[in-house]
Design a protein around this motif. Structure first.
Motif, PDB file in Angstrom:
ATOM      1  N   PRO A  80       0.852  -1.213   0.144  1.00  7.64           N
ATOM      2  CA  PRO A  80      -0.063   0.175   0.117  1.00  7.64           C
ATOM      3  C   PRO A  80       0.802   1.450   0.002  1.00  7.64           C
ATOM      4  CG  PRO A  80      -1.012  -1.563   1.631  1.00  7.64           C
ATOM      5  CD  PRO A  80       0.522  -1.914   1.238  1.00  7.64           C
ATOM      6  N   LEU A  81       1.814   1.007   0.802  1.00 10.21           N
ATOM      7  CA  LEU A  81       2.897   2.479   0.682  1.00 10.21           C
ATOM      8  C   LEU A  81       3.495   2.675  -0.705  1.00 10.21           C
ATOM      9  CD1 LEU A  81       4.155   4.735   2.247  1.00 10.21           C
ATOM     10  CD2 LEU A  81       5.877   3.081   2.999  1.00 10.21           C
ATOM     11  N   ALA A  82       3.906   1.586  -1.367  1.00 11.89           N
ATOM     12  CA  ALA A  82       4.572   1.645  -2.677  1.00 11.89           C
ATOM     13  C   ALA A  82       3.533   2.369  -3.660  1.00 11.89           C
ATOM     14  CB  ALA A  82       5.112   0.525  -3.248  1.00 11.89           C
ATOM     15  N   ASP A  83       2.186   1.694  -3.616  1.00  9.32           N
ATOM     16  CA  ASP A  83       0.979   2.284  -4.358  1.00  9.32           C
ATOM     17  C   ASP A  83       0.889   3.686  -4.293  1.00  9.32           C
ATOM     18  OD1 ASP A  83       0.777  -0.232  -5.452  1.00  9.32           O
ATOM     19  OD2 ASP A  83      -0.657  -0.953  -3.973  1.00  9.32           O
ATOM     20  N   LYS A  84       0.969   3.982  -3.029  1.00  4.67           N
ATOM     21  CA  LYS A  84       0.552   5.149  -2.618  1.00  4.67           C
ATOM     22  C   LYS A  84       1.774   6.495  -3.346  1.00  4.67           C
ATOM     23  CE  LYS A  84      -1.714   8.984  -0.665  1.00  4.67           C
ATOM     24  NZ  LYS A  84      -3.043   9.208  -1.003  1.00  4.67           N
ATOM     25  N   LEU A  85       3.040   5.827  -3.074  1.00  3.00           N
ATOM     26  CA  LEU A  85       3.957   6.500  -3.855  1.00  3.00           C
ATOM     27  C   LEU A  85       4.122   6.807  -5.233  1.00  3.00           C
ATOM     28  CD1 LEU A  85       6.890   5.517  -1.367  1.00  3.00           C
ATOM     29  CD2 LEU A  85       5.815   7.822  -1.142  1.00  3.00           C
ATOM     30  N   ALA A  86       3.586   5.565  -5.692  1.00  3.38           N
ATOM     31  CA  ALA A  86       3.672   5.474  -7.333  1.00  3.38           C
ATOM     32  C   ALA A  86       2.550   6.474  -7.952  1.00  3.38           C
ATOM     33  CB  ALA A  86       3.158   3.971  -7.708  1.00  3.38           C
ATOM     34  N   SER A  87       1.242   6.506  -6.981  1.00  2.65           N
ATOM     35  CA  SER A  87       0.352   7.581  -7.419  1.00  2.65           C
ATOM     36  C   SER A  87       0.769   8.826  -7.406  1.00  2.65           C
ATOM     37  CB  SER A  87      -0.693   7.281  -6.454  1.00  2.65           C
ATOM     38  OG  SER A  87      -0.803   7.823  -5.188  1.00  2.65           O
ATOM     39  N   TRP A  88       1.867   9.390  -6.902  1.00  2.00           N
ATOM     40  CA  TRP A  88       2.290  10.613  -6.707  1.00  2.00           C
ATOM     41  C   TRP A  88       3.084  11.004  -7.932  1.00  2.00           C
ATOM     42  CZ3 TRP A  88       4.013  10.847  -0.889  1.00  2.00           C
ATOM     43  CH2 TRP A  88       3.051  10.774  -0.362  1.00  2.00           C
ATOM     44  N   GLY A  89       3.159   9.835  -8.787  1.00  2.00           N
ATOM     45  CA  GLY A  89       3.943  10.128  -9.973  1.00  2.00           C
ATOM     46  C   GLY A  89       5.501   9.577 -10.034  1.00  2.00           C
ATOM     47  N   LEU A  90       5.892   8.854  -8.993  1.00  2.00           N
ATOM     48  CA  LEU A  90       7.059   8.126  -8.747  1.00  2.00           C
ATOM     49  C   LEU A  90       7.264   6.865  -9.346  1.00  2.00           C
ATOM     50  CD1 LEU A  90       7.924   8.770  -5.107  1.00  2.00           C
ATOM     51  CD2 LEU A  90       8.944   9.850  -6.892  1.00  2.00           C
ATOM     52  N   PRO A  91       8.546   6.584 -10.400  1.00  6.02           N
ATOM     53  CA  PRO A  91       8.579   5.330 -10.917  1.00  6.02           C
ATOM     54  C   PRO A  91       8.282   4.183  -9.843  1.00  6.02           C
ATOM     55  CG  PRO A  91      10.284   6.727 -11.490  1.00  6.02           C
ATOM     56  CD  PRO A  91       9.476   7.394 -10.461  1.00  6.02           C
ATOM     57  N   ASN A  92       7.838   3.004 -10.375  1.00  7.43           N
ATOM     58  CA  ASN A  92       7.494   2.030  -9.647  1.00  7.43           C
ATOM     59  C   ASN A  92       8.671   1.475  -8.771  1.00  7.43           C
ATOM     60  OD1 ASN A  92       6.144  -0.356  -8.386  1.00  7.43           O
ATOM     61  ND2 ASN A  92       6.762  -1.669 -10.039  1.00  7.43           N
ATOM     62  N   VAL A  93       9.959   1.298  -9.509  1.00  6.22           N
ATOM     63  CA  VAL A  93      11.231   0.738  -8.937  1.00  6.22           C
ATOM     64  C   VAL A  93      11.375   1.940  -7.807  1.00  6.22           C
ATOM     65  CG1 VAL A  93      13.691   0.632  -9.231  1.00  6.22           C
ATOM     66  CG2 VAL A  93      11.939  -0.081 -10.971  1.00  6.22           C
ATOM     67  N   LEU A  94      11.468   3.211  -7.913  1.00  9.70           N
ATOM     68  CA  LEU A  94      11.633   3.978  -6.891  1.00  9.70           C
ATOM     69  C   LEU A  94      10.898   4.201  -5.737  1.00  9.70           C
ATOM     70  CD1 LEU A  94      13.740   6.390  -6.201  1.00  9.70           C
ATOM     71  CD2 LEU A  94      12.181   8.076  -7.319  1.00  9.70           C
ATOM     72  N   ALA A  95       9.378   3.995  -6.244  1.00  9.27           N
ATOM     73  CA  ALA A  95       8.474   3.810  -5.043  1.00  9.27           C
ATOM     74  C   ALA A  95       8.857   2.433  -4.181  1.00  9.27           C
ATOM     75  CB  ALA A  95       7.197   3.909  -5.557  1.00  9.27           C
ATOM     76  N   SER A  96       9.113   1.466  -4.848  1.00 10.00           N
ATOM     77  CA  SER A  96       9.325   0.269  -4.077  1.00 10.00           C
ATOM     78  C   SER A  96      10.589   0.413  -3.148  1.00 10.00           C
ATOM     79  CB  SER A  96       9.549  -0.933  -5.211  1.00 10.00           C
ATOM     80  OG  SER A  96       8.633  -0.966  -5.874  1.00 10.00           O
ATOM     81  N   PHE A  97      11.682   1.146  -3.784  1.00 10.57           N
ATOM     82  CA  PHE A  97      12.751   1.105  -2.833  1.00 10.57           C
ATOM     83  C   PHE A  97      12.684   2.248  -1.844  1.00 10.57           C
ATOM     84  CE2 PHE A  97      16.925   3.387  -2.082  1.00 10.57           C
ATOM     85  CZ  PHE A  97      17.721   2.591  -2.012  1.00 10.57           C
ATOM     86  N   LEU A  98      11.963   3.366  -2.104  1.00  7.39           N
ATOM     87  CA  LEU A  98      11.782   4.373  -0.866  1.00  7.39           C
ATOM     88  C   LEU A  98      10.896   3.626   0.261  1.00  7.39           C
ATOM     89  CD1 LEU A  98      11.223   7.874  -2.909  1.00  7.39           C
ATOM     90  CD2 LEU A  98      12.996   6.860  -1.556  1.00  7.39           C
TER      91      LEU A  98
END
Length: 395
Positions: A80-98
């Motif tokens: 869910p956190l990675a999905d939220k970061l990806a919804s802000w426009g971040l790439p999927n790899v970067l959202a997963s890493f963050l």
């Protein structure tokens, strides 16, 4: 109509009429029920054998299976956190890493708050042990008549106590042997977690779009969503509750003048993730440390008593009111899962036991829960099985 005519009318039709067809249908239904029960019995036997053999397989291969199971649980929590970061426009790899980086930062901060003061208090351990020994010696002196009675019984029976001392490796040796394995498992866990979180979108697309039946796609989507929501919501909610418990314990330790109050608060928050066992261990540690550092034994028990009262309120009032009935589980089932996974993986298994139990519960809520007790008395193995459903009157 005579009695002879009535008997003739009740006989089956010679040309294979309706009575014969009803008899054949009843025989087929009986045979289908017996076949279904036989298959269910085989499933129960296989499941029982798997349940008994699984601990040995998972324990021997803990270097592989423990990081895998931990990565699965962390993936459910971090998705869910990675999905939220990806919804802000971040790439999927970067959202997963963050999302994984944030988890690592929280873990390192928690360990720092606990380990750093613990190292400082480690130098006081000999004095604390000596003080606790004195307290117990004083308590034993008050009950010297028990020791005298034991000595008299030993003289009468002719049995004398023998002291056996077993040589064991030191703490430094144990850490030296355990460190490489722990480092390897930690690296494997974080690597698998990152790749699983990063592949979550492709996994969902595969489960939803590569199904030939639209109903199975909807069911797969519901199972994924239910498991993710239930486990993630439980862990997040319990984390906030345990953090609140840690803050209260830290403030209480500071008010009572206990050394390193932040460490005690962090330790209370961490042990509170272990149902029943963690709070009992925290109470025992506080009692031993209090008795070993306070002027009297009565004053030393006060921190443990205060924590026990806090845990009673938290476990019986606060947590049930926040989590609600959705996360309510049978305490016996929780203890079985706790002992089962603790036997396999130790402390890490105990920490993973409740999330694993929640995941299995959410999964069985959709595919059907086995009715083991009812099956013994002739009921279907799975309630609501369409194969065992009886037809209604209108059918």
């Amino acid at each position: 109509m005579s009695a002879h005519d009535s008997r003739d009318a009740a006989q089956p039709a010679p040309d294979g009429g309706e009575p014969a067809r009803v008899s054949d249908s009843s025989t087929q239904m009986t045979f289908a029920a017996q076949e279904l029960r036989l298959m269910s019995a085989l499933v129960v036997i296989l499941g029982l054998g798997l349940f008994l053999a699984l601990p040995f397989v998972l324990s021997i291969g803990s270097v592989v299976f423990l990081p895998l199971v931990t990565a699965l649980i962390l993936t459910i929590v971090l998705s869910p956190l990675a999905d939220k970061l990806a919804s802000w426009g971040l790439p999927n790899v970067l959202a997963s890493f963050l999302s994984l980086l944030l988890l690592c930062a929280i873990v390192m901060l928690a360990l720092g708050l606990i380990l750093q003061p613990a190292v400082a208090l480690f130098d006081q351990l000999p004095q604390v042990v000596d003080q606790v020994s004195k307290r117990f010696s004083e308590l034993r002196a008050n009950f010297h008549w028990i020791a005298s009675a034991n000595e008299q019984i030993a003289q009468i029976t002719g049995h004398t106590g023998r002291e056996v001392v077993l040589a064991s490796p030191s703490v430094i040796e144990q850490l030296a042997f355990a460190t490489p394995s722990v480092v390897l498992e930690t690296l494997l866990t974080f690597l698998m977690t990152f790749f699983m979180v990063e592949a979550r979108v492709r996994l969902r697309r595969h489960l939803l779009l590569d199904r030939s039946d639209f109903g199975s796609s909807i069911k797969a989507a519901r199972v994924i969503r239910e498991v993710q929501d239930r486990v993630a919501a439980y862990i997040l909610t319990v984390t906030f509750i345990n953090a609140g418990v840690g803050v209260i314990v830290a403030l209480g330790a500071w008010a009572l003048g206990v050394d390193a109050p932040v460490m005690w608060g962090g330790l209370a928050a961490l042990l509170n993730f272990l149902p029943y066992i963690g709070p009992l261990a925290m109470t025992g540690v506080l009692a031993l440390y209090g008795v070993g550092t306070a002027e009297t034994a009565l004053l030393g028990i006060i921190p443990a008593a205060a924590y026990l009262g806090l845990h009673t309120v938290e476990s019986n009032v606060v947590t049930p009111s926040i989590l609600g009935a959705r996360f309510t589980m049978n305490p016996v089932v929780i203890l079985i899962a706790l002992s089962y996974f603790s036997w396999i993986w130790g402390v890490f298994g105990a920490l993973l036991s409740v999330p694993i139990l929640l995941t299995l519960t959410a999964f069985f809520d959709h595919v059907g829960r086995p009715n083991l007790i009812g099956f013994i008395f002739g009921e279907p193995l799975f309630i609501g099985n369409p194969m065992s459903a009886e037809p209604t009157e209108g059918s």
